[in-house]
Design a protein around this motif. Structure first.
Motif, PDB file in Angstrom:
ATOM      1  N   LEU A  33       0.381   2.089   3.192  1.00  0.00           N
ATOM      2  CA  LEU A  33       0.315   1.952   1.737  1.00  0.00           C
ATOM      3  C   LEU A  33       0.388   0.492   1.307  1.00  0.00           C
ATOM      4  O   LEU A  33      -0.328   0.071   0.396  1.00  0.00           O
ATOM      5  CB  LEU A  33       1.434   2.766   1.087  1.00  0.00           C
ATOM      6  N   LYS A  34       1.237  -0.298   1.964  1.00  0.00           N
ATOM      7  CA  LYS A  34       1.325  -1.721   1.624  1.00  0.00           C
ATOM      8  C   LYS A  34       0.038  -2.456   1.981  1.00  0.00           C
ATOM      9  O   LYS A  34      -0.407  -3.333   1.250  1.00  0.00           O
ATOM     10  CB  LYS A  34       2.513  -2.359   2.336  1.00  0.00           C
ATOM     11  N   ARG A  36      -2.909  -1.234   1.944  1.00  0.00           N
ATOM     12  CA  ARG A  36      -3.992  -0.812   1.048  1.00  0.00           C
ATOM     13  C   ARG A  36      -3.611  -0.919  -0.418  1.00  0.00           C
ATOM     14  O   ARG A  36      -4.281  -0.349  -1.281  1.00  0.00           O
ATOM     15  CB  ARG A  36      -4.386   0.623   1.389  1.00  0.00           C
ATOM     16  N   GLN A  37      -2.551  -1.642  -0.724  1.00  0.00           N
ATOM     17  CA  GLN A  37      -2.067  -1.729  -2.091  1.00  0.00           C
ATOM     18  C   GLN A  37      -3.121  -2.289  -3.037  1.00  0.00           C
ATOM     19  O   GLN A  37      -3.260  -1.826  -4.170  1.00  0.00           O
ATOM     20  CB  GLN A  37      -0.803  -2.578  -2.156  1.00  0.00           C
ATOM     21  N   ASP A  41      -4.450  -0.373  -6.326  1.00  0.00           N
ATOM     22  CA  ASP A  41      -4.395  -0.992  -7.659  1.00  0.00           C
ATOM     23  C   ASP A  41      -5.771  -1.026  -8.321  1.00  0.00           C
ATOM     24  O   ASP A  41      -5.903  -0.755  -9.517  1.00  0.00           O
ATOM     25  CB  ASP A  41      -3.822  -2.400  -7.572  1.00  0.00           C
TER      26      ASP A  41
END
Length: 64
Positions: A33-34, A36-37, A41
């Motif tokens: 998740l980090k 692909r943040q 967004d």
């Protein structure tokens, strides 16, 4: 047990088995998740209502 309960239990078992068999847990961790943040967004900026709905549905499913 009636047929409906057996069907629901069977669907849950199949979904859990598919989760582990397809190794979908690799996509649901903090590192991924980090990484692909920025994409998340950007998607939120393009589709805010859809993103909120997806988050809400995921939250309800996890909380249930």
């Amino acid at each position: 047990m009636n047929k409906t309960k057996l069907l629901v239990a069977g669907v849950i078992v199949v979904l859990v088995a598919a989760f582990f068999w397809l190794d979908l847990g690799q996509y649901l961790n903090m590192e991924t998740l980090k990484a692909r943040q920025g994409e998340i967004d950007a998607y939120y900026l393009e589709h805010p209502a859809r993103t909120i709905a997806i988050y809400f549905i995921a939250y309800v499913v996890m909380a249930a």
